[in-house]
Design a protein around this motif. Structure first.
Motif, PDB file in Angstrom:
ATOM      1  N   GLY A  98      -9.630   8.468   5.931  1.00 12.06           N
ATOM      2  CA  GLY A  98     -10.127   7.595   6.996  1.00 12.06           C
ATOM      3  C   GLY A  98     -10.270   6.155   6.544  1.00 12.06           C
ATOM      4  N   PHE A  99     -10.669   5.970   5.285  1.00 13.29           N
ATOM      5  CA  PHE A  99     -10.902   4.627   4.751  1.00 13.29           C
ATOM      6  C   PHE A  99      -9.604   3.829   4.648  1.00 13.29           C
ATOM      7  CE2 PHE A  99     -12.276   1.646   1.318  1.00 13.29           C
ATOM      8  CZ  PHE A  99     -13.409   1.155   1.946  1.00 13.29           C
ATOM      9  N   GLN A 100      -8.490   4.523   4.368  1.00  9.05           N
ATOM     10  CA  GLN A 100      -7.224   3.829   4.154  1.00  9.05           C
ATOM     11  C   GLN A 100      -6.230   3.994   5.296  1.00  9.05           C
ATOM     12  OE1 GLN A 100      -5.554   3.485   0.283  1.00  9.05           O
ATOM     13  NE2 GLN A 100      -7.137   4.721  -0.654  1.00  9.05           N
ATOM     14  N   VAL A 101      -6.627   4.683   6.353  1.00  9.19           N
ATOM     15  CA  VAL A 101      -5.698   4.890   7.461  1.00  9.19           C
ATOM     16  C   VAL A 101      -5.356   3.561   8.128  1.00  9.19           C
ATOM     17  CG1 VAL A 101      -7.446   5.215   9.277  1.00  9.19           C
ATOM     18  CG2 VAL A 101      -5.237   6.354   9.460  1.00  9.19           C
ATOM     19  N   LYS A 102      -4.122   3.454   8.602  1.00  8.59           N
ATOM     20  CA  LYS A 102      -3.737   2.282   9.389  1.00  8.59           C
ATOM     21  C   LYS A 102      -4.383   2.424  10.765  1.00  8.59           C
ATOM     22  CE  LYS A 102       0.651   0.962   7.283  1.00  8.59           C
ATOM     23  NZ  LYS A 102       2.087   0.708   7.498  1.00  8.59           N
ATOM     24  N   LYS A 103      -5.480   1.726  10.939  1.00 11.68           N
ATOM     25  CA  LYS A 103      -6.252   1.910  12.168  1.00 11.68           C
ATOM     26  C   LYS A 103      -5.460   1.539  13.409  1.00 11.68           C
ATOM     27  CE  LYS A 103      -9.690  -0.579  10.560  1.00 11.68           C
ATOM     28  NZ  LYS A 103      -9.321  -0.673   9.137  1.00 11.68           N
ATOM     29  N   LYS A 104      -4.625   0.497  13.289  1.00 15.85           N
ATOM     30  CA  LYS A 104      -3.843   0.062  14.445  1.00 15.85           C
ATOM     31  C   LYS A 104      -2.917   1.180  14.913  1.00 15.85           C
ATOM     32  CE  LYS A 104      -0.560  -3.519  15.842  1.00 15.85           C
ATOM     33  NZ  LYS A 104       0.223  -4.676  15.369  1.00 15.85           N
ATOM     34  N   GLN A 105      -2.199   1.816  13.948  1.00 17.06           N
ATOM     35  CA  GLN A 105      -1.306   2.917  14.296  1.00 17.06           C
ATOM     36  C   GLN A 105      -2.094   4.127  14.787  1.00 17.06           C
ATOM     37  OE1 GLN A 105       1.864   3.686  14.515  1.00 17.06           O
ATOM     38  NE2 GLN A 105       2.790   1.755  13.886  1.00 17.06           N
ATOM     39  N   PHE A 106      -3.214   4.408  14.107  1.00 16.55           N
ATOM     40  CA  PHE A 106      -3.999   5.589  14.459  1.00 16.55           C
ATOM     41  C   PHE A 106      -4.530   5.497  15.881  1.00 16.55           C
ATOM     42  CE2 PHE A 106      -8.045   7.897  14.646  1.00 16.55           C
ATOM     43  CZ  PHE A 106      -7.662   9.147  14.190  1.00 16.55           C
ATOM     44  N   PHE A 107      -5.147   4.362  16.230  1.00 16.24           N
ATOM     45  CA  PHE A 107      -5.748   4.252  17.556  1.00 16.24           C
ATOM     46  C   PHE A 107      -4.713   3.955  18.641  1.00 16.24           C
ATOM     47  CE2 PHE A 107      -9.520   3.633  14.889  1.00 16.24           C
ATOM     48  CZ  PHE A 107     -10.352   4.559  15.488  1.00 16.24           C
ATOM     49  N   ARG A 108      -3.559   3.397  18.268  1.00 17.61           N
ATOM     50  CA  ARG A 108      -2.483   3.229  19.240  1.00 17.61           C
ATOM     51  C   ARG A 108      -2.007   4.601  19.721  1.00 17.61           C
ATOM     52  NH1 ARG A 108       2.547  -0.141  17.261  1.00 17.61           N
ATOM     53  NH2 ARG A 108       1.174  -1.873  17.790  1.00 17.61           N
ATOM     54  N   ASN A 109      -2.016   5.582  18.820  1.00 15.63           N
ATOM     55  CA  ASN A 109      -1.566   6.939  19.160  1.00 15.63           C
ATOM     56  C   ASN A 109      -2.743   7.912  19.260  1.00 15.63           C
ATOM     57  OD1 ASN A 109       1.441   6.447  18.856  1.00 15.63           O
ATOM     58  ND2 ASN A 109       0.751   5.875  16.814  1.00 15.63           N
ATOM     59  N   PHE A 110      -3.930   7.361  19.558  1.00 19.55           N
ATOM     60  CA  PHE A 110      -5.137   8.176  19.517  1.00 19.55           C
ATOM     61  C   PHE A 110      -5.081   9.356  20.492  1.00 19.55           C
ATOM     62  CE2 PHE A 110      -9.598   9.104  20.656  1.00 19.55           C
ATOM     63  CZ  PHE A 110     -10.084   9.406  19.395  1.00 19.55           C
ATOM     64  N   PRO A 174       5.890   5.070   9.912  1.00 15.43           N
ATOM     65  CA  PRO A 174       4.494   4.866  10.330  1.00 15.43           C
ATOM     66  C   PRO A 174       4.074   5.716  11.519  1.00 15.43           C
ATOM     67  CG  PRO A 174       5.852   2.961  10.892  1.00 15.43           C
ATOM     68  CD  PRO A 174       6.689   3.839  10.024  1.00 15.43           C
ATOM     69  N   LEU A 175       4.970   5.875  12.521  1.00 17.84           N
ATOM     70  CA  LEU A 175       4.618   6.671  13.697  1.00 17.84           C
ATOM     71  C   LEU A 175       4.409   8.127  13.309  1.00 17.84           C
ATOM     72  CD1 LEU A 175       4.250   7.083  16.747  1.00 17.84           C
ATOM     73  CD2 LEU A 175       6.724   7.385  16.925  1.00 17.84           C
ATOM     74  N   ASN A 375      10.446   2.782  23.036  1.00 18.83           N
ATOM     75  CA  ASN A 375      10.269   2.755  21.582  1.00 18.83           C
ATOM     76  C   ASN A 375       9.005   3.480  21.132  1.00 18.83           C
ATOM     77  OD1 ASN A 375      12.604   1.205  21.226  1.00 18.83           O
ATOM     78  ND2 ASN A 375      11.481  -0.708  21.563  1.00 18.83           N
ATOM     79  N   GLU A 376       8.050   3.659  22.051  1.00 15.44           N
ATOM     80  CA  GLU A 376       6.801   4.331  21.704  1.00 15.44           C
ATOM     81  C   GLU A 376       6.860   5.831  21.957  1.00 15.44           C
ATOM     82  OE1 GLU A 376       3.667   2.430  23.809  1.00 15.44           O
ATOM     83  OE2 GLU A 376       3.746   0.584  22.615  1.00 15.44           O
TER      84      GLU A 376
END
Length: 541
Positions: A98-110, A174-175, A375-376
């Protein structure tokens, strides 16, 4: 008097011998950990091997040697303990994730991650449970009730997020990484919550009221665990921002971050919540707020410390599982019916394959329907990789199986012993075979030029330190730039572009209310002459 004295002396000698045996075992285990690190480094560029498989194979080879030297009496240096796994080894792995997760990618695909991790796990659990009910009685396993079968579904629905971290690359895919890794963490949490909920109810006499209580308890555990992690992370950020330990001692900052992270996990266990979910979201919150409030030297120290603890715990787990796989006590129970054990293992592997396919492809289609940008969307080839990469089963399945089918690591019932040996077989086969083929499959289905992003210029982000230890924690510079998202015009935007819409309002709320109180990027404390003074000037410049 002399007799009692001699008795005391003999007991002390026996205790001394026992202590010395433990010291010898620990020495050998630490030596094996060092061997795993060295051999893993030598195989770093190997496209087929990864550190999980390396540690597992070393554990297996060591188990064989110990079996031969002890006259087929034991195969391990340490007895498998679910408490050791859940209390000491799993927390640093999940927190660091959780500390090192790419938050932008994680929450974009939340939403997709939650679909796969929560709904998908329930679908997989259902299919595995129904399949076990259908086939086990034909094989000759007759002692289990409905609660046992649902527990088996929860055990084998739990993917191995540890191994997933090592077979996927956060920068190259990344995805895929955010989907498979995020789903793996939520999946493990869901499986553990579901397993614990099963233990709390008598499912042999189920009725609508009990079913509703079961569902309500499940969602309560899920929501309460997440909120506890968030609140603990915010508390650590507020304490460090207000008291600003770094003006006197960076050691206190680092100690506070580590202890608050571990406290979140133990509090979840204390209140019978999911420690996995709690410590994961605590890690996300601490990387977003707390990490930016500490001194520059503390940032480097915490990144190294969390990554190192996670790495050692991962290696320890796979070495541990490899050695315990040859536990002769369990295999003796199934020696009279090896065909039954093979049949159970084969059925479970087939159900794991079917259970994962049953939700990955339909839920991917559902997720794609909500995404306007092509693309998403998740392509069919990506769906195949998501399905395959999540087939590995690991230490969570082992720990849950030992919890259910053994007492203090021992079992004296034939069917329970068969379930333990079958779990070991599934874990070994899936980790070695599926893990072995994951990277070649990715290269086959998604060929791309090999690239590395070793330089990240922004010193104000948790992912900016691209040291070898932080092998899965780097963000590219493009990921660090926050796009200028225009204001959504209507509720229709929430449906057509939910990630962008939610992100827009979250950014406004975060900048206006959260960061001024809890700190974070751009809101670091300023104390003249402090170690962070230079970094503050850099930010303002």
């Amino acid at each position: 008097m002399d007799a009692s004295f001699s008795t005391i002396v003999s007991r002390l000698q026996a205790l001394s011998t026992s202590d010395h045996t433990s010291v010898v075992s620990l020495n050998l285990f630490v030596a094996l950990l060092l061997a795993c690190i060295v051999i893993g480094h030598l195989l770093e560029e190997n496209r087929w091997m990864n550190e999980s498989i390396t540690a597992l194979m070393i554990g297996l080879c060591t188990g064989i040697v110990i079996l031969l030297t002890t006259g087929m009496k034991s195969s391990h240096l340490l007895v498998f303990s679910e408490d050791l796994f859940f209390i000491y080894l799993l927390p640093p792995i999940i927190f660091n994730a959780g500390f090192q997760v790419k938050k932008k990618q994680f929450f974009r695909n939340f939403m997709t991650i939650m679909l796969f991790g929560a709904i998908g796990t329930l679908v997989s659990c259902t299919i595995i449970s129904l399949g076990a009910i259908e086939f086990f009685k034909r094989i000759g396993i007759n002692s289990f009730d409905i609660g046992d079968y649902i527990a088996i579904g929860a055990i084998f629905a739990a993917t191995d997020s540890v191994c997933t971290l090592q077979v996927l690359n956060q920068d190259e895919t990344p995805l895929l990484y955010s989907l498979v890794f995020g789903e793996g963490v939520v999946n493990d949490a869901t499986s553990v919550v579901l397993f614990n909920a099963i233990q709390s109810f008598d499912l042999n006499h189920i009725d609508p009221r009990i079913a509703l209580q079961f569902i309500g308890n499940f969602f309560y555990l899920f929501f309460a665990s997440t909120m506890l992690g968030v609140l603990t992370g915010l508390l650590s950020a507020y304490i460090i921002k207000k008291l600003y330990f770094g003006r006197h001692s960076t050691d206190r900052e680092v100690a506070l971050m580590m202890l608050m992270a571990y406290l979140s996990y133990m509090m979840a266990e204390l209140f019978y919540l999911s420690g996995i979910l709690t410590v994961f979201f605590c890690g996300i919150v601490m990387s977003h707020y707390t990490w930016h409030n500490v001194t520059e030297s503390s940032r480097v120290t915490t990144k190294h410390a969390f990554a190192t603890l996670s790495f050692v715990a991962e290696t320890f787990i796979f070495l541990y599982v490899g050695m315990d796989a040859l536990d002769i006590e369990k295999w003796r129970f199934v020696s009279n019916s090896p065909g039954t054990s093979v049949a159970v293992s084969s059925v479970l592997l087939a159900l794991v394959l079917a259970g994962r396919a049953a939700f990955v492809f339909p839920l991917s289609l559902l997720s794609n329907l909500t995404k306007k940008n092509p693309n998403e969307r998740i392509s069919f080839r990506q769906q195949v990789i998501i399905w395959w990469a999540g087939l590995m089963r690991g230490a969570v399945s082992m720990a849950l199986a030992y919890n259910k089918f053994t007492s203090s690591g021992h079992t004296h019932l034939r069917d329970n012993a068969i379930m333990i040996t079958s779990t070991i077989t599934v874990v070994l086969f899936s980790t070695v075979v599926f893990g072995f083929l994951t990277q070649p499959l990715i290269r086959l289905l998604l060929p791309s030029p090999k690239h590395t992003s070793m330089v990240v210029s922004d010193p104000n982000t948790p992912k900016s330190f691209t040291f070898p230890l932080l092998r899965s924690g780097q963000d590219s510079e493009a990921d660090l730039v926050v796009p200028d998202i225009g204001r959504p015009g209507s509720l229709r935007a929430l449906w057509t572009t939910p990630a962008h819409t939610v992100h827009y309002y979250w950014r406004k709320f975060d900048d206006a209310f959260m960061r001024p109180v809890f700190g974070g990027r751009g809101f670091v404390p300023y104390v003249p002459g402090s170690p962070t003074e230079r970094s503050v000037h850099q930010w303002e410049g």
